[in-house]
Write a protein that holds these residues in place. Structure first.
Motif, short mmCIF file in Angstrom:
data_model
loop_
_atom_site.label_atom_id
_atom_site.label_comp_id
_atom_site.label_asym_id
_atom_site.label_seq_id
_atom_site.Cartn_x
_atom_site.Cartn_y
_atom_site.Cartn_z
N ASN A 149 0.80 -1.22 0.00
CA ASN A 149 0.00 0.00 0.00
C ASN A 149 0.84 1.28 0.00
O ASN A 149 0.30 2.38 0.06
CB ASN A 149 -0.93 0.00 1.22
CG ASN A 149 -1.88 -1.18 1.21
OD1 ASN A 149 -2.43 -1.52 0.17
ND2 ASN A 149 -2.06 -1.83 2.34
N MET A 150 2.15 1.11 -0.07
CA MET A 150 3.04 2.26 -0.15
C MET A 150 3.05 2.81 -1.57
O MET A 150 2.68 2.10 -2.51
CB MET A 150 4.46 1.84 0.26
CG MET A 150 4.61 1.62 1.76
SD MET A 150 6.08 0.64 2.23
CE MET A 150 7.38 1.54 1.39
N PRO A 151 3.42 4.08 -1.76
CA PRO A 151 3.55 4.60 -3.12
C PRO A 151 4.45 3.70 -3.96
O PRO A 151 5.52 3.30 -3.49
CB PRO A 151 4.17 5.99 -2.91
CG PRO A 151 3.73 6.38 -1.53
CD PRO A 151 3.72 5.10 -0.74
N ALA A 152 4.03 3.39 -5.17
CA ALA A 152 4.78 2.45 -6.01
C ALA A 152 6.21 2.90 -6.26
O ALA A 152 7.13 2.07 -6.36
CB ALA A 152 4.04 2.27 -7.34
N THR A 153 6.43 4.23 -6.33
CA THR A 153 7.77 4.74 -6.64
C THR A 153 8.76 4.53 -5.50
O THR A 153 9.96 4.70 -5.68
CB THR A 153 7.72 6.23 -7.01
OG1 THR A 153 7.08 6.96 -5.94
CG2 THR A 153 6.95 6.44 -8.31
N PHE A 154 8.26 4.15 -4.30
CA PHE A 154 9.18 3.80 -3.22
C PHE A 154 10.03 2.59 -3.61
O PHE A 154 11.10 2.37 -3.05
CB PHE A 154 8.41 3.49 -1.94
CG PHE A 154 8.02 4.69 -1.12
CD1 PHE A 154 7.97 5.96 -1.69
CD2 PHE A 154 7.69 4.57 0.23
CE1 PHE A 154 7.62 7.08 -0.94
CE2 PHE A 154 7.34 5.67 0.98
CZ PHE A 154 7.29 6.93 0.40
N PHE A 155 9.54 1.83 -4.57
CA PHE A 155 10.29 0.67 -5.03
C PHE A 155 10.83 0.86 -6.46
O PHE A 155 11.97 0.50 -6.73
CB PHE A 155 9.42 -0.58 -4.95
CG PHE A 155 9.00 -0.93 -3.55
CD1 PHE A 155 9.91 -1.43 -2.64
CD2 PHE A 155 7.70 -0.70 -3.13
CE1 PHE A 155 9.54 -1.73 -1.33
CE2 PHE A 155 7.31 -0.99 -1.83
CZ PHE A 155 8.23 -1.50 -0.93
N THR A 156 10.05 1.46 -7.33
CA THR A 156 10.49 1.60 -8.73
C THR A 156 11.64 2.59 -8.88
O THR A 156 12.50 2.41 -9.75
CB THR A 156 9.32 2.03 -9.64
OG1 THR A 156 8.77 3.27 -9.17
CG2 THR A 156 8.22 0.97 -9.63
N LYS A 157 11.68 3.62 -8.04
CA LYS A 157 12.76 4.61 -8.11
C LYS A 157 14.00 4.16 -7.33
O LYS A 157 15.03 4.81 -7.36
CB LYS A 157 12.28 5.97 -7.58
CG LYS A 157 11.19 6.62 -8.42
CD LYS A 157 11.72 7.01 -9.78
CE LYS A 157 10.64 7.76 -10.57
NZ LYS A 157 11.12 8.16 -11.92
N LYS A 158 13.85 3.06 -6.60
CA LYS A 158 14.95 2.43 -5.87
C LYS A 158 15.66 3.32 -4.84
O LYS A 158 16.90 3.33 -4.75
CB LYS A 158 15.98 1.84 -6.84
CG LYS A 158 15.38 0.78 -7.77
CD LYS A 158 16.45 0.09 -8.58
CE LYS A 158 15.86 -0.91 -9.55
NZ LYS A 158 14.99 -1.93 -8.91
N PRO A 159 14.89 4.08 -4.04
CA PRO A 159 15.54 4.77 -2.92
C PRO A 159 15.91 3.75 -1.85
O PRO A 159 15.40 2.63 -1.82
CB PRO A 159 14.44 5.72 -2.43
CG PRO A 159 13.18 4.98 -2.73
CD PRO A 159 13.44 4.29 -4.05
N LYS A 160 16.82 4.13 -0.97
CA LYS A 160 17.18 3.25 0.14
C LYS A 160 16.05 3.29 1.19
O LYS A 160 15.56 4.37 1.54
CB LYS A 160 18.49 3.70 0.77
CG LYS A 160 19.72 3.52 -0.15
CD LYS A 160 20.02 2.04 -0.33
CE LYS A 160 21.28 1.82 -1.17
NZ LYS A 160 22.50 2.23 -0.45
N ILE A 161 15.67 2.11 1.67
CA ILE A 161 14.56 1.99 2.62
C ILE A 161 15.06 1.33 3.90
O ILE A 161 15.56 0.20 3.88
CB ILE A 161 13.41 1.15 2.03
CG1 ILE A 161 12.89 1.77 0.72
CG2 ILE A 161 12.27 1.02 3.04
CD1 ILE A 161 11.83 0.91 0.03
N LEU A 162 14.94 2.03 5.02
CA LEU A 162 15.28 1.48 6.33
C LEU A 162 13.99 1.00 7.00
O LEU A 162 13.03 1.77 7.14
CB LEU A 162 15.94 2.55 7.20
CG LEU A 162 16.26 2.14 8.65
CD1 LEU A 162 17.34 1.07 8.69
CD2 LEU A 162 16.68 3.36 9.48
#
Length: 307
Positions: free
Chosen positions: A128-141
């Motif tokens: 349910n997170m914004p899709a770009t949190f994964f497609t743009k490949k930012p670092k996720i803690l």
């Protein structure tokens, strides 16, 4: 452009109006169900959640994720200290944590005007997170905490936060947590979703208990993960300023009247003061059914902290 205001879900006046709105609501109206998951009517109304689908992440964003009461606010403070020390800036903390699901649609649009590097956070399930949190490949803690202490902290949080309904009895909340019928959904659904991404090089999962055990090591690893270099002296200083007792002392400045709501005990093992033997056994069985044998379970060290 006041980037500080953009990094908080609302300024103090807006938060006051939200609290006034919640005070006029019946408890049963403070949550609503969306795709089977409960959300805050006041903080995350449907229009806010709809707008999240359009949120554009950037590769250099710092994304912080945690299921409720797993140490999110603690890590917000740690990350801001790391960012300030590494960049030489001295930006004051925002009035509220940077949870994207609390940002009204107009504020979400203004995120695009913020300079790098942005700190964005969420309690949302990965699906349910914004899709770009994964497609743009930012670092996720991602921060996790053992489920027994999470449940206890969540119970007290519900009873102290005027924006959420009262948790009623301990037994009722225990039952709701076990079935996942609480705000932001099931703890175990969140855990299993991150288990699938545990080997993603853009994802770093840290344990609340490990951070409590050795915060300097945690600060060092987190800063390296986000490519925010720190000296040994800076690591030591940040860790010293970020102990739970230090956070509580500073909570009035950092969170205003919400300080006592966000920071209660911060202890490992407080569940023993709340769980009956039968409830402890029930949680053990659910944990075994859901997470036994997973890589996340190996890091969680359940037997040490929950037996």
């Amino acid at each position: 452009m006041n980037t500080q205001k953009l990094q908080s879900p609302a300024n103090m006046n807006d938060m006051k109006s939200r609290m006034e709105k919640a005070a006029e609501m019946k408890d049963e109206d403070k949550l609503y169900r969306r795709d089977g998951i409960l959300y805050s009517t006041v903080l995350s109304p449907p229009e806010t959640m709809d707008k999240l689908k359009d949120l554009q992440a950037r590769e250099d964003d710092l994304i912080l994720v945690a299921y409720p009461k797993c140490g999110f606010n603690w890590m917000v403070a740690v990350l801001r200290k790391i960012m300030n020390a590494s960049t030489g800036k001295d930006e004051k903390p925002p009035e509220r944590p940077p949870l994207v699901e609390f940002l009204p649609p107009d504020v979400q649009e203004k995120l695009a005007e913020m300079p790098p590097r942005r700190l964005l956070g969420t309690h949302l399930h990965p699906d349910n997170m914004p899709a770009t949190f994964f497609t743009k490949k930012p670092k996720i803690l991602v921060v996790f905490r053992n489920p027994k202490d999470t449940l206890v902290s969540y119970y007290h949080f519900m009873n102290k936060n005027p924006l959420l309904p009262n948790a009623e009895s301990w037994d009722k909340f225990f039952s709701d947590f076990m079935t996942g019928d609480v705000s932001w959904g099931s703890y175990f659904d969140h855990a299993l979703a991150w288990e699938k991404r545990i080997d993603d090089p853009n994802v770093m999962i840290v344990m609340y208990e490990d951070l409590k055990q050795n915060l300097p090591e945690g600060v060092k690893k987190i800063s390296e993960f986000f490519s925010l270099p720190l000296t040994d002296e800076q690591v030591s200083s940040i860790a010293g300023q970020s102990t739970f007792s230090a956070m509580v002392e500073n909570s009035q400045k950092s969170h205003g009247n919400f300080g006592s709501i966000f920071f209660r005990k911060g202890e490992v093992g407080d569940w023993k003061n709340h769980f009956s033997d039968a409830q402890s056994k029930q949680m053990d069985e659910l944990y075994q059914a859901k997470l036994a044998g997973t890589k996340l379970a190996a890091r969680m060290n359940y037997d040490l902290y929950c037996q």
